[in-house]
Design a protein around this motif. Structure first.
Motif, mmCIF file in Angstrom:
data_model
loop_
_atom_site.group_PDB
_atom_site.id
_atom_site.type_symbol
_atom_site.label_atom_id
_atom_site.label_comp_id
_atom_site.label_asym_id
_atom_site.label_seq_id
_atom_site.Cartn_x
_atom_site.Cartn_y
_atom_site.Cartn_z
ATOM 1 N N UNK A 172 -25.732 -21.865 32.732
ATOM 2 C CA UNK A 172 -25.214 -21.884 31.308
ATOM 3 C C UNK A 172 -24.427 -21.035 30.463
ATOM 4 N N UNK A 173 -24.990 -19.419 30.547
ATOM 5 C CA UNK A 173 -24.538 -18.903 29.358
ATOM 6 C C UNK A 173 -23.328 -18.436 29.273
ATOM 7 N N UNK A 174 -22.850 -17.837 28.146
ATOM 8 C CA UNK A 174 -21.673 -17.423 28.215
ATOM 9 C C UNK A 174 -21.627 -16.460 28.328
ATOM 10 N N UNK A 175 -20.278 -15.605 29.742
ATOM 11 C CA UNK A 175 -20.601 -14.407 29.921
ATOM 12 C C UNK A 175 -21.066 -13.491 29.582
ATOM 13 N N UNK A 176 -20.616 -13.077 28.257
ATOM 14 C CA UNK A 176 -21.143 -11.596 27.107
ATOM 15 C C UNK A 176 -21.996 -12.189 26.662
ATOM 16 N N UNK A 177 -22.928 -13.255 26.535
ATOM 17 C CA UNK A 177 -24.114 -12.738 26.066
ATOM 18 C C UNK A 177 -25.196 -12.968 27.636
ATOM 19 N N UNK A 178 -24.686 -13.246 28.524
ATOM 20 C CA UNK A 178 -25.271 -13.173 29.643
ATOM 21 C C UNK A 178 -25.583 -11.986 30.097
ATOM 22 N N UNK A 179 -24.025 -11.306 29.981
ATOM 23 C CA UNK A 179 -24.757 -9.715 30.242
ATOM 24 C C UNK A 179 -25.272 -8.841 29.568
ATOM 25 N N UNK A 180 -25.559 -8.971 28.128
ATOM 26 C CA UNK A 180 -26.759 -8.520 27.885
ATOM 27 C C UNK A 180 -27.833 -9.321 27.696
ATOM 28 N N UNK A 181 -28.043 -9.933 27.815
ATOM 29 C CA UNK A 181 -29.207 -10.823 28.342
ATOM 30 C C UNK A 181 -29.595 -10.577 29.750
#
Lengths: 107, 240
Positions: B228-237
């Motif tokens: 569900x997360x956007x790719x950029x935020x997913x990488x960080x999370x």
């Protein structure tokens, strides 16, 4: 996750293929605490039979009534429901949300 | 909506391919709208290709403004599957929780003492080696794979298949040391660092989980975020 809405679109196809008049209603946007997510479907046939939901049950009656008109003239309609709407007392969302529903004929 | 378009949406769904129905919404005073079907394979040819691709990836419908008109992108994506490699204790907790999230769960384990219906009531079981069972299971972009056996002989076969497929999530149980050895074996098989970076290991979000059920929660939370997360935020999370 999406199984029920997917079954509904399959049903809409089979209704139309067996010669029934069909309208498809879809939640295109929500604001606040809307009960059904964007992309949820309600399908309606020419007799007013329906399947699925676009809200927790609060606006389905109005959507079905509009769908009968859409089936008659073929013009899609974008309906809005919510507490700020003049029809709120008649067909408002008790949860305080706001939704827009696209109703289109299946041709 | 044209019946032919609806039939195409349903056919793509049955073939486990993502598809979008793009509608120019009728303006307030006009009673008309135009519509087109965009299949995942054709997304790059569409003027809204990048946006549609992101909607398809996340399985999320929504509206946007384009050329002064409001456009509605309705996505139809296949049911998300979760393949649990290892009919182990964690899988016994994971399977029912994943089902509650609406994931289609399958448990694979060639060890028939583990892959026993009595241990996994109402869960589809593949009592077979990954190399034998996975070609028919057909890993795809809407499949998550969790490697849980602690047995490289079993996990590695599934990992190779997952790395060759576009699975949206690959997680592997085991310590950092275990994972370092796993990566060495995969590198020997010809996988590059970019491939290995797709593996979430140690598996699960770091919530200091201890019990099998807690580990299941951490794994499922990571899968939801990957989806569900956007790719950029997913990488960080995700810290993958």
């Amino acid at each position: 996750m999406l199984a029920s809405d997917d079954d509904i679109l399959r049903e809409a196809q089979s209704w139309r293929e067996t010669g029934r008049a069909v309208a498809v209603a879809t939640v295109v946007s929500t604001w606040g605490s809307a009960p059904r997510p964007v992309g949820s479907h309600l399908v309606i046939d020419g007799e007013g039979l329906f399947l699925g939901s676009v809200s927790g049950g609060c606006v389905e009656g109005d959507v079905v009534a509009e769908a009968i008109d859409v089936i008659a003239d073929g013009a899609p309609r974008l309906l809005e429901f919510g507490v700020a709407d003049a029809t709120a007392w008649r067909a408002g969302l008790s949860c305080g949300g706001h939704i827009r529903v696209l109703v289109e004929r299946l041709d | 909506m044209r019946l032919a378009d609806l039939a195409l949406l349903n056919a793509e769904y049955d073939a486990r391919r993502a598809v979008a129905l793009v509608t120019d919404l009728p303006a307030k005073d006009k009673k008309s709208s135009t519509q087109r079907v965009v299949r995942a394979a054709d997304v790059e040819d569409d003027p809204l290709g990048g946006i549609i691709a992101e909607h398809l990836r996340a399985g999320r419908s929504g509206t946007l403004e384009h050329d002064g008109r409001e456009v509605f992108i309705a996505v139809r994506v296949p049911p998300v599957r979760l393949l649990l490699v290892g009919a182990v204790h964690i899988s016994q907790a994971l399977a029912p929780m994943a089902a509650m999230l609406g994931l289609d769960v399958t448990v694979l384990d060639p060890r028939t003492a583990f892959a026993d219906p009595k241990r996994f009531p109402n869960v589809p079981l593949l009592p077979a080696w990954p190399d034998d069972a996975l070609p028919a299971y057909a890993l795809d972009a809407f499949t998550a794979v969790a490697l849980l056996t602690h047995e490289p002989r079993i996990d590695d076969q599934a990992l190779v298949a997952a790395l060759r497929a576009p699975c949206f999530y690959i997680g592997a149980l085991g310590s950092r040391k275990t994972h370092a050895r796993r990566c060495e074996r995969m590198a020997e098989q010809g996988f590059a660092q970019g491939d290995l970076d797709r593996i979430h290991a140690p598996i699960g979000l770091d919530i200091a989980a201890v019990s099998p059920a807690e580990i299941a929660v951490s794994v499922l939370a990571q899968i939801v975020a990957a989806r569900r997360r956007k790719p950029m935020r997913a990488a960080a999370c995700l810290g993958a």
